[in-house]
Every structure is written in C-alpha cells, then in structure tokens.
Design an enzyme around this catalytic site. Structure first.
Site, PDB file in Angstrom:
ATOM      1  N   ARG A   1       0.795  -1.230   0.000  1.00  0.00           N
ATOM      2  CA  ARG A   1       0.000   0.000   0.000  1.00  0.00           C
ATOM      3  C   ARG A   1       0.832   1.287   0.000  1.00  0.00           C
ATOM      4  O   ARG A   1       1.911   1.319   0.584  1.00  0.00           O
ATOM      5  CB  ARG A   1      -0.922   0.010   1.226  1.00  0.00           C
ATOM      6  CG  ARG A   1      -2.006  -1.043   1.120  1.00  0.00           C
ATOM      7  CD  ARG A   1      -2.842  -1.154   2.380  1.00  0.00           C
ATOM      8  NE  ARG A   1      -3.968  -2.071   2.156  1.00  0.00           N
ATOM      9  CZ  ARG A   1      -3.867  -3.398   2.220  1.00  0.00           C
ATOM     10  NH1 ARG A   1      -2.717  -3.965   2.526  1.00  0.00           N
ATOM     11  NH2 ARG A   1      -4.903  -4.155   1.970  1.00  0.00           N
TER      12      ARG A   1
ATOM     13  N   HIS B   1      -0.964  -2.488  -4.446  1.00  0.00           N
ATOM     14  CA  HIS B   1      -0.373  -3.330  -5.488  1.00  0.00           C
ATOM     15  C   HIS B   1      -0.309  -2.677  -6.862  1.00  0.00           C
ATOM     16  O   HIS B   1      -0.658  -3.277  -7.880  1.00  0.00           O
ATOM     17  CB  HIS B   1      -1.116  -4.664  -5.569  1.00  0.00           C
ATOM     18  CG  HIS B   1      -0.995  -5.498  -4.323  1.00  0.00           C
ATOM     19  ND1 HIS B   1       0.095  -5.445  -3.489  1.00  0.00           N
ATOM     20  CD2 HIS B   1      -1.836  -6.419  -3.767  1.00  0.00           C
ATOM     21  CE1 HIS B   1      -0.071  -6.287  -2.487  1.00  0.00           C
ATOM     22  NE2 HIS B   1      -1.235  -6.885  -2.613  1.00  0.00           N
TER      23      HIS B   1
ATOM     24  N   HIS C   1       2.786 -12.711  -5.615  1.00  0.00           N
ATOM     25  CA  HIS C   1       1.640 -12.856  -4.720  1.00  0.00           C
ATOM     26  C   HIS C   1       1.067 -14.276  -4.734  1.00  0.00           C
ATOM     27  O   HIS C   1      -0.159 -14.453  -4.761  1.00  0.00           O
ATOM     28  CB  HIS C   1       0.568 -11.826  -5.106  1.00  0.00           C
ATOM     29  CG  HIS C   1      -0.266 -11.346  -3.969  1.00  0.00           C
ATOM     30  ND1 HIS C   1      -0.968 -12.198  -3.144  1.00  0.00           N
ATOM     31  CD2 HIS C   1      -0.497 -10.100  -3.501  1.00  0.00           C
ATOM     32  CE1 HIS C   1      -1.618 -11.485  -2.241  1.00  0.00           C
ATOM     33  NE2 HIS C   1      -1.340 -10.200  -2.431  1.00  0.00           N
TER      34      HIS C   1
ATOM     35  N   ASP D   1      -2.186  -9.697   8.286  1.00  0.00           N
ATOM     36  CA  ASP D   1      -2.048  -9.000   7.001  1.00  0.00           C
ATOM     37  C   ASP D   1      -1.078  -7.851   7.262  1.00  0.00           C
ATOM     38  O   ASP D   1      -1.430  -6.685   7.156  1.00  0.00           O
ATOM     39  CB  ASP D   1      -3.428  -8.493   6.534  1.00  0.00           C
ATOM     40  CG  ASP D   1      -3.410  -8.013   5.088  1.00  0.00           C
ATOM     41  OD1 ASP D   1      -2.311  -8.011   4.491  1.00  0.00           O
ATOM     42  OD2 ASP D   1      -4.473  -7.638   4.571  1.00  0.00           O
TER      43      ASP D   1
ATOM     44  N   GLU E   1       4.844 -12.376   0.947  1.00  0.00           N
ATOM     45  CA  GLU E   1       5.300 -11.436  -0.077  1.00  0.00           C
ATOM     46  C   GLU E   1       6.558 -10.736   0.427  1.00  0.00           C
ATOM     47  O   GLU E   1       6.482  -9.907   1.330  1.00  0.00           O
ATOM     48  CB  GLU E   1       4.189 -10.415  -0.351  1.00  0.00           C
ATOM     49  CG  GLU E   1       2.880 -11.048  -0.793  1.00  0.00           C
ATOM     50  CD  GLU E   1       1.668 -10.220  -0.377  1.00  0.00           C
ATOM     51  OE1 GLU E   1       1.581  -9.044  -0.773  1.00  0.00           O
ATOM     52  OE2 GLU E   1       0.809 -10.734   0.350  1.00  0.00           O
TER      53      GLU E   1
HETATM   54  C1  BGC Z   1      -2.752  -7.421   1.072  1.00  0.00           C
HETATM   55  C2  BGC Z   1      -4.151  -7.762   1.494  1.00  0.00           C
HETATM   56  C3  BGC Z   1      -4.979  -7.971   0.286  1.00  0.00           C
HETATM   57  C4  BGC Z   1      -4.340  -9.058  -0.545  1.00  0.00           C
HETATM   58  C5  BGC Z   1      -5.064  -9.369  -1.811  1.00  0.00           C
HETATM   59  C6  BGC Z   1      -2.226  -8.562   0.297  1.00  0.00           C
HETATM   60  O1  BGC Z   1      -0.919  -8.320  -0.103  1.00  0.00           O
HETATM   61  O2  BGC Z   1      -1.936  -7.088   2.159  1.00  0.00           O
HETATM   62  O3  BGC Z   1      -4.712  -6.765   2.308  1.00  0.00           O
HETATM   63  O4  BGC Z   1      -6.288  -8.294   0.592  1.00  0.00           O
HETATM   64  O5  BGC Z   1      -3.029  -8.705  -0.845  1.00  0.00           O
HETATM   65  O6  BGC Z   1      -5.625  -8.285  -2.365  1.00  0.00           O
END
Ligand code: BGC
Length: 377
Positions: A110, A135, A206, A278, A342
């Site tokens: 983010r 992302h 991812h 998360d 990640e």
């Molecule tokens: C984020 C999550 C998100 C996910 C898929 C992750 O990298 O931290 O908050 O929901 O990606 O979108």
C-alpha cells in the site's frame, strides 16, 4: 516379417516426431515448454510456460501478470503436488482474482492516501483500496502482458516496460523477472528494474500457498516461523503507523514455530484491523545477502517451505479476504484457505522517511532475489 518392419519404421517415425515436437519434458531433464493460453477479453494472446526439473518439480507461468498458475513440491512420501491457488483459464484470471500467483508492481503493497512526494513533486495515484493505492493501482503489473523468453535449464525470463505516468508513477520502468526451478526443489525469483526518471519500486510475487494442496482446507494448522523481532503496526486502513514494534508478547511473535491458527482470533487491535494476519514483518538481517525470512510446515503432508530473500520485509497475509466465492482447480478457495509470503520493502515507504528507501534513480539498478525452498519432514 513385413509386420515387424512396419512397426519398426512406425516406431522410428514416432521417435523422430517426438524429438522435434515442442519438448514435453522428459524425466531426468530440465525443460521449458510453451502453449497457447487463449486471449484476454481485450484480445491479447496469453501463453503458458511449463518449467520442469530433472527431479520432477514443476511450475506453470502465464504471461498475463507473469502469474504462477501452479507450483509443485514434494511431500514426505516424495510425491510432488501442487501447493498454490490458481484459476483454470484466462477468463478466470480476469474475473478478477486477488492477485493469485501474480507479479506485483510497480509498487507492491500500500501507498497511503494514494500519493507520495519525490524530489519535491507530489504524485497522485489511483485509490483502489479505500483511500490508498494497493499493489500498483487499478491496472498494476499483475494485469499486464509480460514478454517471455525461456532461459537455460528450467527458467523463464519475463520483461515488462511500464510507461512514464502509468498508474500515476513517474518514469519509464523496465522490469525483468526471472523464475528458475533448481534441482534442490527451489523456486528462485530474481527481480531487476531500471528507470529513466526518479521513481519508486517495490516488486514481489503474490502466490497463495496451501502446502496441503489448493482448496485442501484452511491453513490454520500450518506451523510458521518468521525470522523477525519486529513488525510494522498499521492503522485501520492497513497503512503502517511508522513504528517498528517488538513482536515479543504479541500474537505477531513467530520467532518460534507456531500454528497460524493458534492466536489469529485473539482480541488484538492489529489482528482486528487485518481481519487476521495481514502485516509486514521487519526481517532480522545484516547486509544485503539472501537470508532466511521464514519457514512453514504443514503437518499432514510434512511439506516444508523456506523463504529466503534479499528484501528487508515480509508481508504475511492469511487469506482473510478469501470467502469461498472463487473456485479453481476443481476446488473452492475458502476463508483462510491460503497464505501469502510477499517479500518486499515495507508498505508506504515512499511516505515514511524512516523506512528503507524504495526510490530508484536513473543509472541505478533495482535488484532483489527471493527463494522458496521446498522439502518435507
Ligand atoms: C494485502 C491484502 C490484500 C491481498 C489481496 C495482500 O498483499 O496485504 O490486504 O487483501 O493482498 O488483495
């Protein structure tokens, strides 16, 4: 007699044909093969590449998002099985899905309030996650078609040129990602990038892992070790507060291997914000060499995944937003049915001067590596 001669020449012919056909991998030999994966809704052709090692490990990668569609790893009986979530066709990937197996860029994770300042100029980005950019924006690297070129052994080189201004980011960014399977049951991902103007970069993958197999229940029983004494706590929109907080005495302490489910529903504000884990862990490391970030073991299959990286951070996400609505590989992907690890720089680094920098300048080369190493015990 003539029957024998006929069968011999038919056999010889078949052999010659087999040698010239596009290499379905022979056991005992590393190989890369390619096939058509159909077209996107916009009409762009997508290919699927299969990498295979001599030992029998396999990865499938599509040029749409450079996404890993499948990845196999041995269990304790030695048999290889798929360990990641994925869809069945290009339509499935365009549904859209929450970044299944995809390459993430230009900025993974983010950026707060969808903006950042660089060299005295403010850049506005599309907000695609509440007030924030997640992302890489609305059409990040996960939704782009990458150019692919098989490398030596079981490896594939993917390249993508992101234009100056794409999704609000400054500078033309030339990104290269090389996926390699090794004889030690490793998937190595090497990322490089260059730019023609100062910009910010944070590339990652991812993949959603379930070491028991995609769709095989939740990951709450997987045991996780994360080599980190600190993590970056977040606000309610999952933007780091800037603090590097000690994990000791919190549900974020994975310095000793602990089941994911052991504390995930504890009454903890950070867990509430993430709806589970998360968060970004601040990896214990010194210098820039590959070092061990995490180890995960699934008790039933005995599968173990180690994560090694040159990156300073690890986003550990426990599939909290999966809700059973997505299906692929003949299975339903339930709530907490997978986890992601990640490797990355910390979220919102462009707005956090105390975090390691994600700025890339012309003349510099962005270079990071991550290894997912599989075994069983
Ligand atoms: C984020 C999550 C998100 C996910 C898929 C992750 O990298 O931290 O908050 O929901 O990606 O979108």
């Amino acid at each position: 007699m003539s029957y024998i001669r006929w069968t011999t020449s038919a056999l010889l012919g078949a052999l010659v044909l087999a040698c010239f056909a596009q290499a379905p991998a022979k056991k005992g030999q590393a190989a890369v093969s390619k096939k058509d994966y159909g077209k996107t809704a916009g009409g762009a052709a997508v290919d699927l590449y299969t990498l295979t090692t001599a030992a029998g490990m396999k990865a499938e990668i599509i040029t749409y998002g450079g996404a890993l569609v499948s990845l196999t790893a041995p269990d304790k009986s030695g048999s290889y099985g798929d360990v990641i979530l994925g869809m069945d066709n290009i339509k499935g990937y365009e549904t859209p899905v929450p970044y299944f197996g995809a390459l993430i860029g230009r900025y993974g994770n983010r950026i707060g309030k969808a903006q950042f300042a660089l060299d005295g100029k403010t850049y506005k980005l599309p907000a695609n996650d509440g007030p924030n950019t997640l992302h890489g924006g609305i059409k990040g690297f996960d939704k782009r078609i990458w150019s692919a070129k098989p490398g030596t052994g079981a490896s594939l080189e993917l390249t993508y040129v992101s234009k100056d201004g794409e999704e609000g980011f400054p500078g033309t960014l030339s990104a290269k990602v090389v996926y390699t399977l090794t004889d030690k049951n490793e998937l190595t991902i090497d990322y490089t990038a260059t730019t023609d103007k100062s910009t910010v970069v944070n590339l990652t993958n991812h993949a959603y892992f379930n070491l028991a197999g995609p769709g095989e229940g939740t990951i709450l029983g997987h045991e996780v070790m994360i080599n980190a004494d600190r993590f970056t706590p977040v606000d309610a929109t999952l933007i780091p507060t800037g603090e590097l907080k000690a994990v000791k005495g919190t549900p974020f302490d994975f310095t000793k291997s602990t089941a994911i489910g052991a504390r995930i529903d504890h009454a903890d504000e950070q867990l509430k914000f993430g709806k589970g884990y998360d968060h970004n862990w601040v990896l214990n490391r010194s210098g820039g060499a590959l070092s061990k970030a995490a180890e995960v073991r699934e008790p039933k299959t005995g599968r173990v995944m180690e994560v090694w990286t040159t990156e300073p951070g690890l986003q550990f996400y426990t599939g909290n937003f999966l809700d059973g609505s997505l299906k692929g590989k003949g299975k339903t992907f339930q709530h907490r049915g997978a986890f992601c690890m990640e490797t990355q720089h910390y979220p919102d680094s462009p707005n956090k001067p105390n975090f390691p920098s994600t700025t890339l300048k012309p003349g510099q080369t962005y270079k990071t590596s991550t290894v997912y190493r599989f075994s069983a015990k």
